[in-house]
Motif scaffolding. Structure first.
Motif, PDB file in Angstrom:
ATOM      1  N   LEU A   1      45.459  46.966  59.489  1.00  0.00           N
ATOM      2  CA  LEU A   1      45.602  45.511  59.393  1.00  0.00           C
ATOM      3  C   LEU A   1      44.267  44.922  59.791  1.00  0.00           C
ATOM      4  O   LEU A   1      43.832  45.107  60.926  1.00  0.00           O
ATOM      5  N   LEU A   2      43.630  44.193  58.897  1.00  0.00           N
ATOM      6  CA  LEU A   2      42.237  43.819  59.090  1.00  0.00           C
ATOM      7  C   LEU A   2      42.021  42.328  58.905  1.00  0.00           C
ATOM      8  O   LEU A   2      42.185  41.793  57.808  1.00  0.00           O
ATOM      9  N   ASP A   3      41.648  41.651  59.987  1.00  0.00           N
ATOM     10  CA  ASP A   3      41.354  40.223  59.914  1.00  0.00           C
ATOM     11  C   ASP A   3      40.028  40.004  59.184  1.00  0.00           C
ATOM     12  O   ASP A   3      39.091  40.799  59.317  1.00  0.00           O
TER      13      ASP A   3
ATOM     14  N   THR B   1      33.265  43.441  55.092  1.00  0.00           N
ATOM     15  CA  THR B   1      32.349  44.576  55.232  1.00  0.00           C
ATOM     16  C   THR B   1      33.075  45.793  55.788  1.00  0.00           C
ATOM     17  O   THR B   1      32.873  46.916  55.330  1.00  0.00           O
ATOM     18  N   VAL B   2      33.944  45.566  56.773  1.00  0.00           N
ATOM     19  CA  VAL B   2      34.725  46.662  57.346  1.00  0.00           C
ATOM     20  C   VAL B   2      35.627  47.276  56.276  1.00  0.00           C
ATOM     21  O   VAL B   2      35.736  48.501  56.163  1.00  0.00           O
ATOM     22  N   CYS B   3      36.270  46.434  55.488  1.00  0.00           N
ATOM     23  CA  CYS B   3      37.137  46.912  54.409  1.00  0.00           C
ATOM     24  C   CYS B   3      36.360  47.812  53.456  1.00  0.00           C
ATOM     25  O   CYS B   3      36.822  48.898  53.092  1.00  0.00           O
TER      26      CYS B   3
ATOM     27  N   THR C   1      43.003  56.726  50.279  1.00  0.00           N
ATOM     28  CA  THR C   1      44.454  56.827  50.399  1.00  0.00           C
ATOM     29  C   THR C   1      45.050  55.922  51.463  1.00  0.00           C
ATOM     30  O   THR C   1      46.219  55.552  51.384  1.00  0.00           O
ATOM     31  N   MET C   2      44.285  55.586  52.483  1.00  0.00           N
ATOM     32  CA  MET C   2      44.798  54.756  53.570  1.00  0.00           C
ATOM     33  C   MET C   2      45.110  53.341  53.082  1.00  0.00           C
ATOM     34  O   MET C   2      44.396  52.788  52.253  1.00  0.00           O
ATOM     35  N   GLY C   3      46.205  52.755  53.571  1.00  0.00           N
ATOM     36  CA  GLY C   3      46.548  51.393  53.198  1.00  0.00           C
ATOM     37  C   GLY C   3      45.732  50.375  53.978  1.00  0.00           C
ATOM     38  O   GLY C   3      45.514  50.557  55.177  1.00  0.00           O
ATOM     39  N   ILE C   4      45.267  49.325  53.314  1.00  0.00           N
ATOM     40  CA  ILE C   4      44.509  48.260  53.971  1.00  0.00           C
ATOM     41  C   ILE C   4      45.132  46.914  53.615  1.00  0.00           C
ATOM     42  O   ILE C   4      45.277  46.576  52.447  1.00  0.00           O
ATOM     43  N   ILE C   5      45.502  46.164  54.656  1.00  0.00           N
ATOM     44  CA  ILE C   5      46.052  44.826  54.478  1.00  0.00           C
ATOM     45  C   ILE C   5      45.125  43.834  55.172  1.00  0.00           C
ATOM     46  O   ILE C   5      44.843  43.964  56.363  1.00  0.00           O
ATOM     47  N   MET C   6      44.630  42.853  54.430  1.00  0.00           N
ATOM     48  CA  MET C   6      43.745  41.836  54.991  1.00  0.00           C
ATOM     49  C   MET C   6      44.568  40.690  55.588  1.00  0.00           C
ATOM     50  O   MET C   6      45.580  40.276  55.018  1.00  0.00           O
ATOM     51  N   LEU C   7      44.126  40.192  56.748  1.00  0.00           N
ATOM     52  CA  LEU C   7      44.724  39.021  57.382  1.00  0.00           C
ATOM     53  C   LEU C   7      43.712  37.889  57.323  1.00  0.00           C
ATOM     54  O   LEU C   7      42.546  38.085  57.667  1.00  0.00           O
TER      55      LEU C   7
ATOM     56  N   VAL D   1      40.875  37.285  46.640  1.00  0.00           N
ATOM     57  CA  VAL D   1      40.277  38.083  45.574  1.00  0.00           C
ATOM     58  C   VAL D   1      39.185  38.988  46.119  1.00  0.00           C
ATOM     59  O   VAL D   1      39.099  40.166  45.761  1.00  0.00           O
ATOM     60  N   SER D   2      38.349  38.459  47.012  1.00  0.00           N
ATOM     61  CA  SER D   2      37.244  39.241  47.572  1.00  0.00           C
ATOM     62  C   SER D   2      37.762  40.472  48.292  1.00  0.00           C
ATOM     63  O   SER D   2      37.241  41.576  48.118  1.00  0.00           O
ATOM     64  N   GLY D   3      38.802  40.302  49.115  1.00  0.00           N
ATOM     65  CA  GLY D   3      39.359  41.433  49.836  1.00  0.00           C
ATOM     66  C   GLY D   3      39.938  42.482  48.909  1.00  0.00           C
ATOM     67  O   GLY D   3      39.717  43.687  49.090  1.00  0.00           O
ATOM     68  N   LEU D   4      40.656  42.045  47.898  1.00  0.00           N
ATOM     69  CA  LEU D   4      41.265  42.984  46.964  1.00  0.00           C
ATOM     70  C   LEU D   4      40.213  43.718  46.142  1.00  0.00           C
ATOM     71  O   LEU D   4      40.333  44.915  45.873  1.00  0.00           O
ATOM     72  N   MET D   5      39.171  43.012  45.750  1.00  0.00           N
ATOM     73  CA  MET D   5      38.118  43.637  44.954  1.00  0.00           C
ATOM     74  C   MET D   5      37.348  44.676  45.764  1.00  0.00           C
ATOM     75  O   MET D   5      36.770  45.611  45.208  1.00  0.00           O
ATOM     76  N   LEU D   6      37.335  44.522  47.092  1.00  0.00           N
ATOM     77  CA  LEU D   6      36.639  45.480  47.950  1.00  0.00           C
ATOM     78  C   LEU D   6      37.511  46.678  48.304  1.00  0.00           C
ATOM     79  O   LEU D   6      37.065  47.586  48.999  1.00  0.00           O
ATOM     80  N   GLY D   7      38.756  46.671  47.846  1.00  0.00           N
ATOM     81  CA  GLY D   7      39.602  47.838  48.052  1.00  0.00           C
ATOM     82  C   GLY D   7      40.837  47.623  48.878  1.00  0.00           C
ATOM     83  O   GLY D   7      41.592  48.575  49.131  1.00  0.00           O
ATOM     84  N   ALA D   8      41.095  46.393  49.342  1.00  0.00           N
ATOM     85  CA  ALA D   8      42.325  46.135  50.088  1.00  0.00           C
ATOM     86  C   ALA D   8      43.532  46.274  49.163  1.00  0.00           C
ATOM     87  O   ALA D   8      43.448  46.026  47.962  1.00  0.00           O
ATOM     88  N   ASP D   9      44.659  46.668  49.737  1.00  0.00           N
ATOM     89  CA  ASP D   9      45.880  46.831  48.964  1.00  0.00           C
ATOM     90  C   ASP D   9      46.708  45.556  48.925  1.00  0.00           C
ATOM     91  O   ASP D   9      47.490  45.336  48.000  1.00  0.00           O
ATOM     92  N   ASP D  10      46.557  44.722  49.960  1.00  0.00           N
ATOM     93  CA  ASP D  10      47.374  43.517  50.052  1.00  0.00           C
ATOM     94  C   ASP D  10      46.702  42.550  51.014  1.00  0.00           C
ATOM     95  O   ASP D  10      45.727  42.889  51.703  1.00  0.00           O
ATOM     96  N   TYR D  11      47.199  41.310  51.047  1.00  0.00           N
ATOM     97  CA  TYR D  11      46.682  40.322  51.989  1.00  0.00           C
ATOM     98  C   TYR D  11      47.841  39.495  52.516  1.00  0.00           C
ATOM     99  O   TYR D  11      48.863  39.317  51.840  1.00  0.00           O
ATOM    100  N   VAL D  12      47.707  39.037  53.754  1.00  0.00           N
ATOM    101  CA  VAL D  12      48.701  38.171  54.381  1.00  0.00           C
ATOM    102  C   VAL D  12      47.959  36.965  54.944  1.00  0.00           C
ATOM    103  O   VAL D  12      46.959  37.115  55.648  1.00  0.00           O
ATOM    104  N   THR D  13      48.432  35.773  54.601  1.00  0.00           N
ATOM    105  CA  THR D  13      47.786  34.547  55.061  1.00  0.00           C
ATOM    106  C   THR D  13      48.448  34.038  56.341  1.00  0.00           C
ATOM    107  O   THR D  13      49.667  33.948  56.415  1.00  0.00           O
TER     108      THR D  13
END
Length: 230
Positions: free
Chosen positions: A52-54, A64-66, A75-81, A91-103
């Motif tokens: 879970l990544l803010d 950058t961390v993502c 393979t690891m799941g990444i969810i942006m906060l 869009v930026s988070g998903l394009m960098l490889g995140a699987d999902d985002y939560v606002t």
């Protein structure tokens, strides 16, 4: 063991997230900065199911961390906060490889539903035992090793991208609605909107197509969804 790394610099939010994740049975590791998150990732040899990544972090930002985490694990799941609701952040988070985002702000039930969905996907990938390959044109998708090859060259995929390719290659030349894609890949109880499908299609085209602006394999069916062309 369900292992998750929570990266959030605001202590109150991090404590709220950690409490709810522990109640749901997750083993939680905490980081308050991007630097700390990367150090923990290295210390534990990347042994996390979900991160879970803010987005807004002191020092190294979440984007950058993502990118760095995705480079080390497909393979690891990444969810942006994110406290921001602007479409560009998502869009930026998903394009960098995140699987999902939560606002933010988000409810515990929404967050856990997203985390559980990603975790199930990661575990399913690890336990996959099918030895079959799906071949379509220059592409070969190995369901056991969870790898994709185009003309003999390997293409790195996230878990979401792999599931999308499996869905498409099992349904060649069939128009799939965005809602159907969303339900079959992200789950029927997914809280987000269908735009996440479009972003992932864009990301896949960048990896698969010779010219992403003139796709030959993933075609848009305007007003409906997408079609995989063999």
């Amino acid at each position: 063991m369900k292992r998750i790394l929570t990266v959030e610099d605001e202590t109150s939010i991090r404590e709220f997230v950690v409490i709810n994740l522990k109640r749901a049975g997750y083993t939680v590791f905490e980081a308050g900065s991007g630097e700390e998150a990367l150090a923990l990732f290295e210390e534990h040899n990347g042994d996390f199911d979900v991160v879970l990544l803010d987005v807004m972090l002191p020092g190294i930002d979440g984007f950058t961390v993502c990118k760095k985490l995705r480079e080390q694990s497909g393979t690891m799941g990444i969810i942006m906060l994110s406290a921001k609701s602007q479409e560009m952040d998502k869009v930026s988070g998903l394009m960098l490889g995140a699987d999902d985002y939560v606002t933010k702000p988000f409810s515990p039930s929404e967050l856990l539903a997203r985390v559980d969905a990603i975790h199930r996907r990661v575990i399913a990938a690890e336990q996959a035992s099918a030895a079959d390959k799906i071949v379509s044109g220059p592409f070969s998708l190995n369901l056991k090793s969870r790898t994709l090859v185009k003309n003999g060259e390997s293409i790195e995929l996230t878990q979401v991208e792999f599931q999308l390719m499996e869905l498409f290659m099992n349904n060649p030349n069939i128009a799939l609605a965005r809602g159907d894609i969303l339900g079959r890949v992200w789950g029927e109880n997914y809280f987000g909107d269908e735009k996440i499908v479009d972003v992932n299609m864009r990301r896949l085209r960048m990896k698969l197509e010779d010219d992403p602006s003139k796709p030959k394999y993933i075609l848009t069916v305007w007003g409906f969804g997408y079609k995989w062309i063999e």
